[in-house]
Design an enzyme around this catalytic site. Structure first.
Site, PDB file in Angstrom:
ATOM      1  N   ARG A 184      -3.571  -6.652  14.406  1.00  0.00           N
ATOM      2  CA  ARG A 184      -2.681  -5.637  14.970  1.00  0.00           C
ATOM      3  C   ARG A 184      -3.192  -4.263  14.559  1.00  0.00           C
ATOM      4  NH1 ARG A 184      -0.406  -4.190  10.162  1.00  0.00           N
ATOM      5  NH2 ARG A 184      -0.018  -5.853   8.650  1.00  0.00           N
ATOM      6  N   ASN A 230      -5.835  -8.709   9.714  1.00  0.00           N
ATOM      7  CA  ASN A 230      -4.591  -8.278  10.353  1.00  0.00           C
ATOM      8  C   ASN A 230      -4.868  -8.067  11.830  1.00  0.00           C
ATOM      9  OD1 ASN A 230      -2.592  -8.016   8.152  1.00  0.00           O
ATOM     10  ND2 ASN A 230      -4.091  -6.595   7.340  1.00  0.00           N
ATOM     11  N   LYS A 236       0.831  -1.202   0.000  1.00  0.00           N
ATOM     12  CA  LYS A 236       0.000   0.000   0.000  1.00  0.00           C
ATOM     13  C   LYS A 236       0.875   1.264   0.000  1.00  0.00           C
ATOM     14  CE  LYS A 236      -3.246  -2.573   2.872  1.00  0.00           C
ATOM     15  NZ  LYS A 236      -3.763  -2.729   4.250  1.00  0.00           N
TER      16      LYS A 236
END
Length: 497
Positions: A293, A291, A238
């Site tokens: 986190r 994800n 990204k």
């Protein structure tokens, strides 16, 4: 238990980001001084610095035993892993629990279940969250990959079960490519994650990539903070994110958000997390991965919702129940994050390292800057190339883009090459401005990967012209020289006769 001290097991901008919230909550912060970065900016934001610079044989951010040892020696209550490094390694929370240290993140069981793409996919299927057609289990041999790919139908995507950050992934468009791509994907996965198991899914051409931020406490309360659009990518990495997404209707937003929440509820997940989806051309959504986190791009969600995600993580970790109801969460404005990396876009995004000689970023109401660098600090090759995150807001998308252009025109970083020229080009590309783009944006929509100001174009043209004139002068000089030699030789020949 109230957390009074945190070991921030990370570096750079995310370490500073975590410290900022921890200090506002009255929590003492500890960080590492390593031999890699003797003048790192993040250590200036720590209450206590733990010097491990004499040990050049370990990367302390990936050494679980060392982290636990330091926490115990210093009587530190909790460990926050940030993102990357050990943030999605289930052994760290397991060891924290064994040693009565609070891990600021999900349980080891949740990381193992949702951080593993195969297990997460099965959990999505079980809870009626849409997934792409794919392998029924992990793929461990090329023969299995060949058989499964034939059943699914090309093109397919190879995905490392333990992968992340776009690593361990390869697109295979036809059978003849499979052996090579399988070897490349498994070798990369083995090297980075010590696990070469693969999943195979039907490859969606030019999808949009959206992700939903979730928060869940240990009492079973789960909410989402809406979505982020992450389709501006290079090699699955990204580069720019925005929140919300211009692709979603209110109805589709509610539908995907409900899927993300249901998945977390089913797994007993707690802490912050991100559930990622692909959207095809017809806006059908498919679960991609989770994800477990805090994400690099979490600030844009904070800007449009008003919630401090790190603060929520800490409160959840110390057992507090969330006082947030889904109906109370609203989208307020628009936010765009530009990841300013130390990369030379004119040389194919090649890494750029060195001393930061100048770093002028404007002070604007619409701009938040999260950075681990300042003038005099050194960007090295040992860690990721992120220099700064420019988080730019507006009342709506068009104003946010306008503000991005203004910020970019007023920002200068010298000493290392950065992705600033890339973002200037993005902000002038019609498909992005209209919000009509997907993950193929860089390959299909950009005329070039960087923007040049008019004076830069004139300077480049002048340099090119000067190089051309120099070359012509050299050619003419060589030609004249050849003629002179030839005439001299001829005169010698005549005299000889």
């Amino acid at each position: 238990m109230k957390i009074k001290s945190i070991l921030i097991a990370n570096r750079g901008e995310i370490a500073i980001r975590i410290a900022r919230t921890a200090k506002s909550m009255g929590i003492k912060t500890y960080m590492f001084l390593s031999h890699h970065e003797p003048n790192a900016l993040h250590i200036e934001h720590a209450d206590e610095v733990i010097d491990v610079s004499d040990n050049t044989f370990i990367n302390v951010y990936t050494n679980i035993d060392k982290l636990i040892e330091v926490a115990l020696e210093n009587k530190i209550d909790a460990i926050h892993p940030g993102y990357g490094f050990l943030s999605e390694n289930p052994y760290l929370p397991r060891e924290c629990e064994r040693n009565n240290i609070i891990f600021i993140g999900p349980s080891s069981k949740a990381i193992n279940q949702m951080g593993n793409k195969g297990l997460a996919r099965n959990m999505a299927i079980k809870n009626k969250v849409p997934v792409l057609l794919g392998s029924k289990g992990v793929i461990s041999t090329l023969e299995e990959a060949e058989r499964t790919s034939e059943e699914i139908g090309y093109p397919v995507m190879l995905k490392a079960v333990a992968g992340g950050g776009g690593k361990g992934m390869r697109v295979v468009r036809k059978k003849s490519e499979l052996a090579l791509m399988y070897k490349l994907a498994t070798n990369e996965a083995k090297s980075l994650f010590d696990n070469d198991a693969m999943l195979i899914e039907k490859f969606v051409e030019n999808p949009r990539h959206v992700e939903f931020q979730v928060l869940a406490d240990k009492k079973g309360n789960v909410v989402h903070l809406f979505e982020r659009e992450c389709s501006i990518q290079r090699k699955h990495q990204k580069l720019l994110e925005e929140a919300p997404s211009s692709a979603l209707t209110e109805e589709l937003r509610a539908k995907i958000g409900a899927d993300a929440v249901r998945l977390c509820e089913a797994t007993g997940y707690y802490s912050a997390g991100t559930v990622e989806f692909l959207l095809d051309k017809d806006l059908n959504h498919y679960f991609m991965e989770m994800n477990t986190r805090v994400q690099v791009e979490h600030p844009i969600t904070e800007e449009i919702t008003g919630f401090d995600i790190i603060e929520q993580q800490i409160k959840i970790a110390q057992g507090e129940a969330m006082d947030i109801k889904q109906e109370d969460i609203k989208i307020n404005g628009w936010a765009i994050e530009l990841r300013v990396n130390a990369e030379d876009v004119q040389s194919g995004f090649a890494p750029s390292t060195g001393l930061i000689e100048q770093m002028d970023i404007p002070n604007k109401k619409c701009l938040r800057v999260d950075s681990g660098y300042q003038v005099g600090k050194v960007v090295i090759s040992s860690f990721d190339s992120l220099v700064a995150k420019l988080i730019i807001t507006g009342k709506n998308r068009s104003e946010a883009i306008k503000n991005c252009r203004s910020v970019l025109n007023s920002t200068t970083i010298k000493g290392v090459k950065t992705t600033l020229p890339f973002f200037k080009q993005v902000m002038r590309t019609p498909s992005f401005v209209k919000g009509n783009y997907n993950t193929s944006f860089i390959e299909t929509d950009l005329e070039q990967s960087f923007y040049q100001e008019d004076d830069e174009l004139v300077a480049a043209a002048a340099l090119a012209m000067q190089a051309y004139l120099n070359e012509q002068e050299k050619i003419n000089s060589d030609t004249l020289s050849d003629k002179s030699v030839s005439a001299w030789a001829m005169s010698k020949k005549i005299k000889g006769n």
